[in-house]
Design an enzyme around this catalytic site. Structure first.
Site, PDB file in Angstrom:
ATOM      1  N   ARG A   8      18.420 -50.554  48.789  1.00  0.00           N
ATOM      2  CA  ARG A   8      19.479 -51.315  48.111  1.00  0.00           C
ATOM      3  C   ARG A   8      20.749 -51.308  48.977  1.00  0.00           C
ATOM      4  NH1 ARG A   8      19.431 -48.109  42.552  1.00  0.00           N
ATOM      5  NH2 ARG A   8      18.954 -46.459  44.034  1.00  0.00           N
ATOM      6  N   LYS A  51      23.856 -44.938  46.924  1.00  0.00           N
ATOM      7  CA  LYS A  51      23.535 -43.516  46.770  1.00  0.00           C
ATOM      8  C   LYS A  51      24.712 -42.637  47.159  1.00  0.00           C
ATOM      9  CE  LYS A  51      19.700 -42.474  45.533  1.00  0.00           C
ATOM     10  NZ  LYS A  51      19.298 -42.423  44.102  1.00  0.00           N
ATOM     11  N   TYR A 103      27.068 -44.050  43.186  1.00  0.00           N
ATOM     12  CA  TYR A 103      26.424 -42.978  42.420  1.00  0.00           C
ATOM     13  C   TYR A 103      26.692 -41.666  43.151  1.00  0.00           C
ATOM     14  CZ  TYR A 103      23.498 -46.313  39.777  1.00  0.00           C
ATOM     15  OH  TYR A 103      23.047 -47.306  38.961  1.00  0.00           O
ATOM     16  N   HIS A 163      26.136 -38.102  41.183  1.00  0.00           N
ATOM     17  CA  HIS A 163      25.296 -37.038  40.591  1.00  0.00           C
ATOM     18  C   HIS A 163      25.672 -35.671  41.165  1.00  0.00           C
ATOM     19  CE1 HIS A 163      22.798 -39.923  38.494  1.00  0.00           C
ATOM     20  NE2 HIS A 163      22.696 -40.625  39.603  1.00  0.00           N
ATOM     21  N   GLU A 223      27.653 -43.195  37.627  1.00  0.00           N
ATOM     22  CA  GLU A 223      26.878 -42.703  36.490  1.00  0.00           C
ATOM     23  C   GLU A 223      27.723 -42.159  35.356  1.00  0.00           C
ATOM     24  OE1 GLU A 223      26.868 -41.301  39.490  1.00  0.00           O
ATOM     25  OE2 GLU A 223      27.249 -39.158  39.300  1.00  0.00           O
ATOM     26  N   ASP A 234      12.808 -38.142  36.911  1.00  0.00           N
ATOM     27  CA  ASP A 234      14.076 -37.767  37.568  1.00  0.00           C
ATOM     28  C   ASP A 234      14.817 -36.687  36.779  1.00  0.00           C
ATOM     29  OD1 ASP A 234      14.707 -39.518  35.507  1.00  0.00           O
ATOM     30  OD2 ASP A 234      16.408 -40.394  36.582  1.00  0.00           O
TER      31      ASP A 234
HETATM   32  N1  LIG Z   1      12.175 -42.820  37.560  1.00  0.00           N
HETATM   33  C1  LIG Z   1      13.165 -43.676  37.715  1.00  0.00           C
HETATM   34  O1  LIG Z   1      13.253 -44.364  38.737  1.00  0.00           O
HETATM   35  C2  LIG Z   1      14.183 -43.848  36.626  1.00  0.00           C
HETATM   36  C3  LIG Z   1      15.052 -44.948  36.629  1.00  0.00           C
HETATM   37  C4  LIG Z   1      15.952 -45.100  35.569  1.00  0.00           C
HETATM   38  C5  LIG Z   1      15.981 -44.142  34.534  1.00  0.00           C
HETATM   39  N2  LIG Z   1      15.135 -43.065  34.594  1.00  0.00           N
HETATM   40  C6  LIG Z   1      15.091 -42.032  33.545  1.00  0.00           C
HETATM   41  O2  LIG Z   1      14.447 -42.524  32.377  1.00  0.00           O
HETATM   42  C7  LIG Z   1      14.816 -41.697  31.284  1.00  0.00           C
HETATM   43  C8  LIG Z   1      15.211 -42.574  30.097  1.00  0.00           C
HETATM   44  O3  LIG Z   1      16.428 -43.238  30.395  1.00  0.00           O
HETATM   45  P1  LIG Z   1      17.129 -44.241  29.368  1.00  0.00           P
HETATM   46  O4  LIG Z   1      18.193 -44.941  30.112  1.00  0.00           O
HETATM   47  O5  LIG Z   1      16.103 -45.033  28.651  1.00  0.00           O
HETATM   48  O6  LIG Z   1      17.786 -43.203  28.329  1.00  0.00           O
HETATM   49  P2  LIG Z   1      18.260 -43.556  26.843  1.00  0.00           P
HETATM   50  O7  LIG Z   1      19.251 -42.493  26.478  1.00  0.00           O
HETATM   51  O8  LIG Z   1      18.649 -44.978  26.716  1.00  0.00           O
HETATM   52  O9  LIG Z   1      16.936 -43.359  25.959  1.00  0.00           O
HETATM   53  C9  LIG Z   1      16.301 -42.138  25.770  1.00  0.00           C
HETATM   54  C10 LIG Z   1      15.638 -42.151  24.396  1.00  0.00           C
HETATM   55  O10 LIG Z   1      14.808 -40.980  24.288  1.00  0.00           O
HETATM   56  C11 LIG Z   1      14.823 -40.632  22.922  1.00  0.00           C
HETATM   57  N3  LIG Z   1      14.276 -39.278  22.765  1.00  0.00           N
HETATM   58  C12 LIG Z   1      14.840 -38.079  23.021  1.00  0.00           C
HETATM   59  N4  LIG Z   1      13.975 -37.084  22.720  1.00  0.00           N
HETATM   60  C13 LIG Z   1      12.832 -37.675  22.284  1.00  0.00           C
HETATM   61  C14 LIG Z   1      11.566 -37.199  21.835  1.00  0.00           C
HETATM   62  N5  LIG Z   1      11.294 -35.883  21.770  1.00  0.00           N
HETATM   63  N6  LIG Z   1      10.631 -38.103  21.469  1.00  0.00           N
HETATM   64  C15 LIG Z   1      10.880 -39.423  21.523  1.00  0.00           C
HETATM   65  N7  LIG Z   1      12.069 -39.938  21.935  1.00  0.00           N
HETATM   66  C16 LIG Z   1      13.011 -39.070  22.303  1.00  0.00           C
HETATM   67  C17 LIG Z   1      16.276 -40.801  22.515  1.00  0.00           C
HETATM   68  O11 LIG Z   1      16.428 -40.875  21.090  1.00  0.00           O
HETATM   69  C18 LIG Z   1      16.623 -42.117  23.230  1.00  0.00           C
HETATM   70  O12 LIG Z   1      16.428 -43.240  22.379  1.00  0.00           O
HETATM   71  C19 LIG Z   1      15.954 -40.807  31.814  1.00  0.00           C
HETATM   72  O13 LIG Z   1      15.423 -39.547  32.162  1.00  0.00           O
HETATM   73  C20 LIG Z   1      16.425 -41.534  33.045  1.00  0.00           C
HETATM   74  O14 LIG Z   1      17.050 -40.669  33.970  1.00  0.00           O
HETATM   75  C21 LIG Z   1      14.249 -42.918  35.622  1.00  0.00           C
END
Ligand SMILES: NC(=O)c1ccc[n+]([C@@H]2O[C@H](COP(=O)([O-])OP(=O)(O)OC[C@H]3O[C@@H](n4cnc5c(N)ncnc54)[C@H](O)[C@@H]3O)[C@@H](O)[C@H]2O)c1
Length: 372
Positions: free
Chosen positions: A15, A75, A94, A96, A118, A270
């Site tokens: 990016r 980053k 970002y 972190h 973030e 992550d």
């Molecule tokens: N791998 C990647 O490249 C990448 C990219 C973007 C985001 N992410 C990650 O994805 C994850 C989700 O991000 P998001 O933006 O959707 O967060 P978000 O806060 O919008 O949503 C998280 C949801 O999880 C729910 N939750 C919490 N505990 C729970 C459980 N035990 N059972 C069911 N639901 C539960 C919450 O109520 C919430 O609705 C984060 O860890 C974020 O860092 C990863």
């Protein structure tokens, strides 16, 4: 203001911090935009696109850092980049910082002012500069999961939408936030039979109101998860507990209750991952198998679609970038408390409480710094 955008140097990062459209908006307001040679190549933007937007191309990152009053990146600055930051310079990217003491100390030592994407907030309590990457990862999850479901890739050999006379794949999405909602929309759009689990009743009400006809939702308990994964072809992990490691919601013992060749896509990797058997993988080698179940656990999923991700991130960062350039950081942060929430470092002082707590460093209130 002189705004500089260097090429990203973190491995596998394609990016770029500024799109040609963002550069053009800044130039049209009288700012001077400096782009490092080839900075946009990974996202499909060449030097000519930036020149047409009115930006200047310079040969090296050193020149960008030496010239610019504000550095716009994607980053966190790497060690070599941090050495080029100077007192009074503004960094918008970002960061972190909480798990990264080396970077934090270098930024404090540089004397720069650093605003972290973030931690910028919005009026609804959301994180507007994180949301676009969650949208990308969420929409990508069923796409990579369906590829993994193909027989040649180790999967069950099930087609997401089925065909007339053959039922669709069953997809379970754990977590119905930004990632989960976008994952469910795409999986349902591919014709799969989708159920979203969440622990938040307001969130489940929202999903039911808006998407009731497209996918099902259910309250998330250990029992509900255990039951649903037994018949699932794909399980997408999308939970987040802010500030904490992801809870382990599927154990290794439970894998033997799943169908052979079923797929786990752990987007929450992550934050440590929400399946016990998850370990971070890369785009070069994204999948592996444990007890007959395929795992996809890439920690920087948006990097796979660098062009879409760059434009999505640019759309979200641009208004803040322009405010910082037009007014200077202090006035822009005085005018907008959500941008002030992004202030992590200023002139050798840490200004973000959660980072200070994580690293044991004293914090000065951003409200004090911004008025000084
Ligand atoms: N791998 C990647 O490249 C990448 C990219 C973007 C985001 N992410 C990650 O994805 C994850 C989700 O991000 P998001 O933006 O959707 O967060 P978000 O806060 O919008 O949503 C998280 C949801 O999880 C729910 N939750 C919490 N505990 C729970 C459980 N035990 N059972 C069911 N639901 C539960 C919450 O109520 C919430 O609705 C984060 O860890 C974020 O860092 C990863």
């Amino acid at each position: 203001m002189k705004i500089g955008c260097p090429k990203e140097i973190k491995p596998q990062e394609f990016r770029v911090g500024m799109t040609p459209n963002a550069a053009q908006e800044a130039v049209s307001r009288g700012h001077d935009v400096i782009i490092e040679n080839g900075a946009g190549i990974g996202a499909g933007f060449d030097n000519d696109d930036y020149v047409a937007a009115g930006a200047r191309i310079v040969d090296s990152a050193e020149e960008v850092f030496a010239t610019a009053e504000m550095i716009v990146k994607v980053k966190e600055p790497q060690a070599g980049e941090r050495k080029m930051l100077r007192e009074g310079q503004l960094l918008f990217t970002y960061l972190h910082l909480a798990p990264d003491p080396d970077q934090t100390h270098d930024l404090l030592e540089s004397g720069c002012t650093a605003i972290a994407y973030e931690t910028v907030t919005d009026a609804n309590g959301g994180l507007p500069l994180l949301a676009p990457m969650s949208e990308v990862a969420g929409r990508l999850a069923p796409q990579v999961g369906s590829w993994t479901l193909q027989k040649a890739n180790g999967g069950r050999g099930v087609l997401m939408g089925g065909v007339p006379g053959v039922g669709p794949a069953k997809v379970v999405v754990i977590g119905g936030g930004v990632v989960g909602t976008h994952a469910a929309k795409i999986a349902a759009g591919m014709g799969a039979d989708v159920t979203v689990l969440d622990r938040s009743l307001p969130r489940l009400r929202y999903l039911d109101d808006v998407f009731g006809g497209q996918f099902k939702n259910q309250y998330s308990t250990a029992g509900a998860t255990a039951e649903l994964i037994q018949t699932a072809d794909m399980v997408i992990g999308a939970v987040l507990i802010p500030g904490a490691a992801a809870p382990k919601l599927v154990t290794r013992a439970q894998l033997s209750t799943m169908k052979p060749g079923a797929v786990l896509v752990d987007v929450a990797i992550d934050q440590g991952g929400c399946f016990e058997t998850s370990k971070a993988t890369t785009h070069a080698d994204p999948i592996y198998e444990v007890d007959g179940v395929m795992h996809y656990c890439v920690a920087n999923m948006p990097g796979a679609v660098a062009r879409t991700s760059t434009i999505a991130l640019g759309n979200a960062t641009m208004p803040f970038m322009l405010a910082l350039a037009d007014k200077g950081w202090k006035q822009a942060c005085q005018d907008d408390p959500h941008l002030l929430a992004g202030l992590n470092v200023h002139a050798g002082q840490l200004t973000y409480y959660a980072v200070g707590k994580a690293l044991g460093i004293d914090v000065v209130s951003p409200n004090v710094v911004v008025k000084s």
